[in-house]
Design a protein around this motif. Structure first.
Motif, mmCIF file in Angstrom:
data_model
loop_
_atom_site.group_PDB
_atom_site.id
_atom_site.type_symbol
_atom_site.label_atom_id
_atom_site.label_comp_id
_atom_site.label_asym_id
_atom_site.label_seq_id
_atom_site.Cartn_x
_atom_site.Cartn_y
_atom_site.Cartn_z
ATOM 1 N N THR A 1 40.128 38.826 6.971
ATOM 2 C CA THR A 1 39.900 38.656 5.541
ATOM 3 C C THR A 1 41.232 38.412 4.848
ATOM 4 O O THR A 1 42.298 38.489 5.470
ATOM 5 N N ARG A 2 41.161 38.129 3.562
ATOM 6 C CA ARG A 2 42.368 37.855 2.794
ATOM 7 C C ARG A 2 43.144 39.140 2.546
ATOM 8 O O ARG A 2 42.566 40.184 2.245
ATOM 9 N N GLY A 3 44.454 39.091 2.679
ATOM 10 C CA GLY A 3 45.285 40.253 2.421
ATOM 11 C C GLY A 3 45.401 40.546 0.937
ATOM 12 O O GLY A 3 45.023 39.728 0.089
ATOM 13 N N THR A 4 45.929 41.703 0.608
ATOM 14 C CA THR A 4 46.075 42.089 -0.795
ATOM 15 C C THR A 4 47.319 41.470 -1.424
ATOM 16 O O THR A 4 47.385 41.317 -2.643
ATOM 17 N N GLU A 5 48.295 41.107 -0.601
ATOM 18 C CA GLU A 5 49.509 40.506 -1.125
ATOM 19 C C GLU A 5 49.403 38.984 -1.166
ATOM 20 O O GLU A 5 48.583 38.381 -0.463
ATOM 21 N N THR A 6 50.217 38.363 -2.003
ATOM 22 C CA THR A 6 50.275 36.916 -2.099
ATOM 23 C C THR A 6 51.720 36.453 -1.920
ATOM 24 O O THR A 6 52.637 37.273 -1.937
ATOM 25 N N ILE A 7 51.904 35.159 -1.749
ATOM 26 C CA ILE A 7 53.238 34.576 -1.634
ATOM 27 C C ILE A 7 53.483 33.685 -2.852
ATOM 28 O O ILE A 7 52.695 32.772 -3.129
ATOM 29 N N HIS A 8 54.545 33.978 -3.557
ATOM 30 C CA HIS A 8 54.889 33.162 -4.721
ATOM 31 C C HIS A 8 55.435 31.816 -4.252
ATOM 32 O O HIS A 8 56.365 31.758 -3.452
ATOM 33 N N GLN A 9 54.837 30.748 -4.725
ATOM 34 C CA GLN A 9 55.241 29.403 -4.300
ATOM 35 C C GLN A 9 55.588 28.555 -5.510
ATOM 36 O O GLN A 9 54.743 28.283 -6.365
ATOM 37 N N GLU A 10 56.832 28.130 -5.568
ATOM 38 C CA GLU A 10 57.266 27.216 -6.617
ATOM 39 C C GLU A 10 56.864 25.788 -6.242
ATOM 40 O O GLU A 10 56.710 25.451 -5.068
ATOM 41 N N PRO A 11 56.681 24.916 -7.230
ATOM 42 C CA PRO A 11 56.320 23.519 -6.929
ATOM 43 C C PRO A 11 57.470 22.779 -6.258
ATOM 44 O O PRO A 11 58.623 23.179 -6.368
ATOM 45 N N ARG A 12 57.134 21.729 -5.551
ATOM 46 C CA ARG A 12 58.108 20.896 -4.872
ATOM 47 C C ARG A 12 57.743 19.426 -5.069
ATOM 48 O O ARG A 12 56.621 19.094 -5.445
ATOM 49 N N GLU A 13 58.680 18.534 -4.753
ATOM 50 C CA GLU A 13 58.441 17.108 -4.926
ATOM 51 C C GLU A 13 57.564 16.512 -3.826
ATOM 52 O O GLU A 13 56.935 15.479 -4.020
ATOM 53 N N VAL A 14 57.539 17.157 -2.652
ATOM 54 C CA VAL A 14 56.698 16.702 -1.543
ATOM 55 C C VAL A 14 55.869 17.890 -1.060
ATOM 56 O O VAL A 14 56.408 18.967 -0.811
ATOM 57 N N ILE A 15 54.558 17.678 -0.941
ATOM 58 C CA ILE A 15 53.645 18.726 -0.469
ATOM 59 C C ILE A 15 52.937 18.213 0.778
ATOM 60 O O ILE A 15 52.265 17.178 0.738
ATOM 61 N N ILE A 16 53.095 18.926 1.877
ATOM 62 C CA ILE A 16 52.331 18.623 3.093
ATOM 63 C C ILE A 16 51.157 19.594 3.137
ATOM 64 O O ILE A 16 51.334 20.804 3.232
ATOM 65 N N LEU A 17 49.948 19.061 3.030
ATOM 66 C CA LEU A 17 48.731 19.876 3.096
ATOM 67 C C LEU A 17 48.163 19.743 4.491
ATOM 68 O O LEU A 17 47.794 18.648 4.918
ATOM 69 N N GLU A 18 48.075 20.865 5.214
ATOM 70 C CA GLU A 18 47.710 20.822 6.637
ATOM 71 C C GLU A 18 46.497 21.708 6.904
ATOM 72 O O GLU A 18 46.433 22.840 6.432
ATOM 73 N N GLY A 19 45.513 21.175 7.654
ATOM 74 C CA GLY A 19 44.338 21.972 7.992
ATOM 75 C C GLY A 19 43.263 21.129 8.656
ATOM 76 O O GLY A 19 43.270 19.899 8.571
ATOM 77 N N ILE A 20 42.313 21.792 9.295
ATOM 78 C CA ILE A 20 41.309 21.077 10.080
ATOM 79 C C ILE A 20 40.291 20.319 9.229
ATOM 80 O O ILE A 20 39.701 19.344 9.679
ATOM 81 N N LEU A 21 40.077 20.768 7.981
ATOM 82 C CA LEU A 21 39.008 20.171 7.183
ATOM 83 C C LEU A 21 39.473 19.696 5.812
ATOM 84 O O LEU A 21 38.680 19.629 4.871
ATOM 85 N N ILE A 22 40.736 19.336 5.696
ATOM 86 C CA ILE A 22 41.242 18.936 4.386
ATOM 87 C C ILE A 22 40.706 17.582 3.930
ATOM 88 O O ILE A 22 40.743 17.269 2.737
ATOM 89 N N LEU A 23 40.174 16.772 4.858
ATOM 90 C CA LEU A 23 39.614 15.482 4.474
ATOM 91 C C LEU A 23 38.104 15.542 4.283
ATOM 92 O O LEU A 23 37.475 14.534 3.966
ATOM 93 N N ASP A 24 37.520 16.729 4.440
ATOM 94 C CA ASP A 24 36.070 16.870 4.329
ATOM 95 C C ASP A 24 35.606 16.800 2.880
ATOM 96 O O ASP A 24 34.489 16.365 2.607
ATOM 97 N N ASP A 25 36.437 17.255 1.947
ATOM 98 C CA ASP A 25 36.065 17.327 0.535
ATOM 99 C C ASP A 25 36.711 16.166 -0.226
ATOM 100 O O ASP A 25 37.937 16.016 -0.218
ATOM 101 N N ALA A 26 35.890 15.368 -0.895
ATOM 102 C CA ALA A 26 36.399 14.200 -1.618
ATOM 103 C C ALA A 26 37.391 14.590 -2.702
ATOM 104 O O ALA A 26 38.322 13.837 -3.005
ATOM 105 N N ARG A 27 37.196 15.775 -3.303
ATOM 106 C CA ARG A 27 38.109 16.210 -4.361
ATOM 107 C C ARG A 27 39.518 16.410 -3.819
ATOM 108 O O ARG A 27 40.497 16.072 -4.501
ATOM 109 N N LEU A 28 39.620 16.927 -2.596
ATOM 110 C CA LEU A 28 40.930 17.091 -1.970
ATOM 111 C C LEU A 28 41.519 15.747 -1.576
ATOM 112 O O LEU A 28 42.707 15.482 -1.793
#
Length: 224
Positions: free
Chosen positions: A97-124
């Motif tokens: 399950t999801r942990g209670t803590e989170t990781i603070h992430q600042e924006p960047r100029e290049v974002i690599i989105l990686e995962g098995i089903l990232i192309l399954d959703d048209a919105r993504l």
């Protein structure tokens, strides 16, 4: 850090479990490490299952699109595209399950989105500038999965094989492989295909230059 008026470049990297998509993502990251870049993993966005028993969590099909909180992923990716920081969730593979803590992430100029089903959703898909499918033979993928899950996650061989046959393989052919048709680039052999990685990084640099980001090409602000 100052940003220009252009949105970040988003590269989607997908493929089956054990295909080498993470290796491809990290190699692109390393090639562009002098840029402002981050990797966002879809695995961080598995559903919060705190209200379920461990038995119920163990029976979840983690290779099905419904296993992911895609709405949250889209929301946070959209925030990064608006140059807003996010609190990225952390998934606990031991508690399933999801942990209670989170990781603070600042924006960047290049974002690599990686995962098995990232192309399954048209919105993504609509948020991506380049869509990459890492195409690797089933036999190689199961061998890599066995090595990873025994060494990194302490799982038994019988458990890995059972999960692969019952959910991983059928879900790959039902949901993951069909998304190959949405890819701009198909990379065979995963992280071993240095030619494809070189072409991708050259294309990303070209996009940055075209968007007037040449002033931040040498910025060393990068995170995985």
């Amino acid at each position: 850090m100052k940003y220009n008026n252009q949105r970040p470049v988003v590269i989607g990297v997908t493929g089956g479990s054990g295909s080498g998509k993470t290796t491809v993502s990290r190699k692109i990251f390393n090639e562009l490490s002098q840029n402002s870049i981050l990797i966002l993993q879809q695995d961080s966005y598995y559903n919060d299952q705190a209200n379920m028993t461990m038995e119920q969590r163990a029976n979840v099909n983690y290779d099905h699109p419904l296993a992911f909180d895609t709405d949250l992923l889209i929301e946070q990716l959209s925030q990064l595209l608006d140059y807003k920081a996010i609190e990225k969730p952390v998934y606990d593979y031991n508690l399933l399950t999801r942990g209670t803590e989170t990781i603070h992430q600042e924006p960047r100029e290049v974002i690599i989105l990686e995962g098995i089903l990232i192309l399954d959703d048209a919105r993504l898909r609509d948020l991506m500038d380049i869509k990459v499918f890492v195409d690797t033979d089933d036999d190689i993928r199961i061998i890599r999965r066995i090595q990873r899950d025994t060494q990194e996650r302490g799982r038994s061989l019988d458990g890995i094989i059972e999960q692969y046959l019952n959910t991983v393989k059928p879900m790959y052919h039902q949901f993951v492989e069909p998304t190959k048709r949405y890819a701009d680039i198909i990379v065979p052999e995963g992280g071993n295909n240095q030619v494809a990685i070189d072409l991708l990084t050259t294309k990303i640099r070209s996009i940055l230059m075209q968007r007037g980001n040449d002033k931040i090409i040498n910025n060393k602000d990068s995170t995985i």
